[in-house]
Design a protein around this motif. Structure first.
Motif, PDB file in Angstrom:
ATOM      1  N   ALA A 144      65.883  23.702  52.498  1.00  0.00           N
ATOM      2  CA  ALA A 144      64.696  23.091  51.884  1.00  0.00           C
ATOM      3  C   ALA A 144      65.012  21.694  51.373  1.00  0.00           C
ATOM      4  O   ALA A 144      64.207  20.764  51.545  1.00  0.00           O
ATOM      5  CB  ALA A 144      64.173  23.980  50.758  1.00  0.00           C
ATOM      6  N   ASN A 145      66.190  21.511  50.765  1.00  0.00           N
ATOM      7  CA  ASN A 145      66.604  20.187  50.296  1.00  0.00           C
ATOM      8  C   ASN A 145      66.776  19.209  51.453  1.00  0.00           C
ATOM      9  O   ASN A 145      66.388  18.042  51.353  1.00  0.00           O
ATOM     10  CB  ASN A 145      67.905  20.279  49.499  1.00  0.00           C
ATOM     11  CG  ASN A 145      67.661  20.520  48.040  1.00  0.00           C
ATOM     12  OD1 ASN A 145      66.945  19.757  47.406  1.00  0.00           O
ATOM     13  ND2 ASN A 145      68.241  21.570  47.512  1.00  0.00           N
TER      14      ASN A 145
ATOM     15  N   MET B 295      62.962  24.589  43.936  1.00  0.00           N
ATOM     16  CA  MET B 295      62.454  23.396  44.610  1.00  0.00           C
ATOM     17  C   MET B 295      61.290  22.742  43.875  1.00  0.00           C
ATOM     18  O   MET B 295      60.855  21.667  44.242  1.00  0.00           O
ATOM     19  CB  MET B 295      62.029  23.746  46.045  1.00  0.00           C
ATOM     20  CG  MET B 295      63.171  24.218  46.929  1.00  0.00           C
ATOM     21  SD  MET B 295      64.524  23.036  47.055  1.00  0.00           S
ATOM     22  CE  MET B 295      63.708  21.688  47.859  1.00  0.00           C
ATOM     23  N   ASP B 296      60.774  23.403  42.846  1.00  0.00           N
ATOM     24  CA  ASP B 296      59.632  22.871  42.095  1.00  0.00           C
ATOM     25  C   ASP B 296      60.148  22.088  40.893  1.00  0.00           C
ATOM     26  O   ASP B 296      60.613  22.663  39.916  1.00  0.00           O
ATOM     27  CB  ASP B 296      58.729  24.020  41.639  1.00  0.00           C
ATOM     28  CG  ASP B 296      57.429  23.547  41.035  1.00  0.00           C
ATOM     29  OD1 ASP B 296      57.382  22.435  40.460  1.00  0.00           O
ATOM     30  OD2 ASP B 296      56.446  24.299  41.116  1.00  0.00           O
ATOM     31  N   LYS B 297      60.048  20.774  40.966  1.00  0.00           N
ATOM     32  CA  LYS B 297      60.620  19.920  39.923  1.00  0.00           C
ATOM     33  C   LYS B 297      59.936  20.122  38.567  1.00  0.00           C
ATOM     34  O   LYS B 297      60.535  19.892  37.538  1.00  0.00           O
ATOM     35  CB  LYS B 297      60.519  18.445  40.325  1.00  0.00           C
ATOM     36  CG  LYS B 297      61.178  18.117  41.646  1.00  0.00           C
ATOM     37  CD  LYS B 297      62.657  18.431  41.647  1.00  0.00           C
ATOM     38  CE  LYS B 297      63.300  18.032  42.939  1.00  0.00           C
ATOM     39  NZ  LYS B 297      63.833  19.065  43.747  1.00  0.00           N
TER      40      LYS B 297
ATOM     41  N   PRO C 235      58.685  25.969  50.304  1.00  0.00           N
ATOM     42  CA  PRO C 235      59.262  24.705  50.770  1.00  0.00           C
ATOM     43  C   PRO C 235      59.080  24.570  52.281  1.00  0.00           C
ATOM     44  O   PRO C 235      58.860  25.557  52.987  1.00  0.00           O
ATOM     45  CB  PRO C 235      60.738  24.830  50.395  1.00  0.00           C
ATOM     46  CG  PRO C 235      60.990  26.268  50.162  1.00  0.00           C
ATOM     47  CD  PRO C 235      59.689  26.915  49.836  1.00  0.00           C
ATOM     48  N   TYR C 236      59.181  23.333  52.768  1.00  0.00           N
ATOM     49  CA  TYR C 236      58.999  23.087  54.199  1.00  0.00           C
ATOM     50  C   TYR C 236      60.190  23.559  55.022  1.00  0.00           C
ATOM     51  O   TYR C 236      60.043  23.869  56.195  1.00  0.00           O
ATOM     52  CB  TYR C 236      58.769  21.595  54.455  1.00  0.00           C
ATOM     53  CG  TYR C 236      57.444  21.114  53.928  1.00  0.00           C
ATOM     54  CD1 TYR C 236      56.251  21.612  54.427  1.00  0.00           C
ATOM     55  CD2 TYR C 236      57.389  20.163  52.916  1.00  0.00           C
ATOM     56  CE1 TYR C 236      55.032  21.182  53.939  1.00  0.00           C
ATOM     57  CE2 TYR C 236      56.173  19.720  52.427  1.00  0.00           C
ATOM     58  CZ  TYR C 236      55.003  20.231  52.944  1.00  0.00           C
ATOM     59  OH  TYR C 236      53.801  19.802  52.455  1.00  0.00           O
TER      60      TYR C 236
ATOM     61  N   LEU D 106      61.998  14.169  54.834  1.00  0.00           N
ATOM     62  CA  LEU D 106      60.620  13.703  54.617  1.00  0.00           C
ATOM     63  C   LEU D 106      60.604  12.399  53.823  1.00  0.00           C
ATOM     64  O   LEU D 106      59.817  11.491  54.125  1.00  0.00           O
ATOM     65  CB  LEU D 106      59.797  14.774  53.905  1.00  0.00           C
ATOM     66  CG  LEU D 106      59.440  15.995  54.736  1.00  0.00           C
ATOM     67  CD1 LEU D 106      58.811  17.078  53.861  1.00  0.00           C
ATOM     68  CD2 LEU D 106      58.500  15.622  55.861  1.00  0.00           C
TER      69      LEU D 106
ATOM     70  N   GLU E 241      63.365  18.199  52.635  1.00  0.00           N
ATOM     71  CA  GLU E 241      62.740  17.331  51.634  1.00  0.00           C
ATOM     72  C   GLU E 241      63.313  15.911  51.711  1.00  0.00           C
ATOM     73  O   GLU E 241      62.572  14.925  51.649  1.00  0.00           O
ATOM     74  CB  GLU E 241      62.963  17.922  50.245  1.00  0.00           C
ATOM     75  CG  GLU E 241      62.173  17.247  49.152  1.00  0.00           C
ATOM     76  CD  GLU E 241      62.331  17.975  47.828  1.00  0.00           C
ATOM     77  OE1 GLU E 241      63.104  17.466  46.983  1.00  0.00           O
ATOM     78  OE2 GLU E 241      61.693  19.024  47.647  1.00  0.00           O
ATOM     79  N   ARG E 242      64.613  15.788  51.883  1.00  0.00           N
ATOM     80  CA  ARG E 242      65.231  14.468  52.007  1.00  0.00           C
ATOM     81  C   ARG E 242      64.817  13.781  53.303  1.00  0.00           C
ATOM     82  O   ARG E 242      64.600  12.563  53.336  1.00  0.00           O
ATOM     83  CB  ARG E 242      66.754  14.585  51.925  1.00  0.00           C
ATOM     84  CG  ARG E 242      67.208  14.910  50.527  1.00  0.00           C
ATOM     85  CD  ARG E 242      68.696  15.089  50.456  1.00  0.00           C
ATOM     86  NE  ARG E 242      69.056  15.438  49.093  1.00  0.00           N
ATOM     87  CZ  ARG E 242      70.244  15.236  48.590  1.00  0.00           C
ATOM     88  NH1 ARG E 242      71.191  14.690  49.319  1.00  0.00           N
ATOM     89  NH2 ARG E 242      70.509  15.575  47.352  1.00  0.00           N
TER      90      ARG E 242
END
Length: 163
Positions: A122-123, A92-94, A70-71, A129, A126-127
């Motif tokens: 990571a969440n 994190m991988d849907k 994850p980023y 982004l 992701e949000r």
């Protein structure tokens, strides 16, 4: 001098688990058909799609591939251990995470909270982004889904703050 023989697999042996009493109770209840739908749903949900990463090394290497990192990462002086990173990558991988519940267990001091902090970081990234794709981040909140009222606090304007 006493020699102690330890099997490589003994670290993962359920008999060494600190959950042994709970596992014995579950086994007894399952044998007597005395269990609820939650256990059944948890055990059976997507059972054919599950991957045993201890047995399927190719699947393990694929999940652990750097392209799945994850980023976001919690700012810490300690990196995650390999299996912690695998758990973060899967969470994190849907496409790989097919269940609504993701369980990680272990004795105290083994890094469960550290792992959770990395998932939270990571969440958040992701949000962020996703928000960056909008010209105005406020555009995300175009639909009002309801109003929350609590002891008159719904009457405050955007300029008023309650402490």
């Amino acid at each position: 001098m006493t020699k102690l023989a330890v099997s490589v697999n003994s670290a993962n042996d359920l008999l060494n688990s600190f959950f042994v009493r709970d596992l014995e109770k579950i086994i007894s209840n399952v044998k007597s058909n005395n269990y609820g739908v939650s256990l059944d749903a948890y055990v059976e949900h997507n059972a054919t799609e599950r991957i045993n990463i201890e047995a399927d090394k190719e699947a393990l290497f694929e999940i652990f591939d750097p392209s799945h990192l994850p980023y976001g990462k919690w700012p810490s002086g300690y990196p995650l251990r390999s299996m912690q990173q695998v758990a973060v990558n899967i969470s994190m991988d849907k496409q790989k995470l097919t269940q609504k519940i993701f369980l990680v267990n272990g004795p105290p001091g083994t890094g469960k909270t550290t792992l959770l902090k990395d998932i939270i970081a990571a969440n958040m990234v992701e949000r962020a982004l996703l928000l960056s794709e909008f010209d105005r981040p406020d555009d995300v909140f175009t639909n009002e889904i309801g109003t929350i009222t609590y002891k008159g606090f719904d009457k405050c304007s955007s300029e008023e703050y309650y402490y």
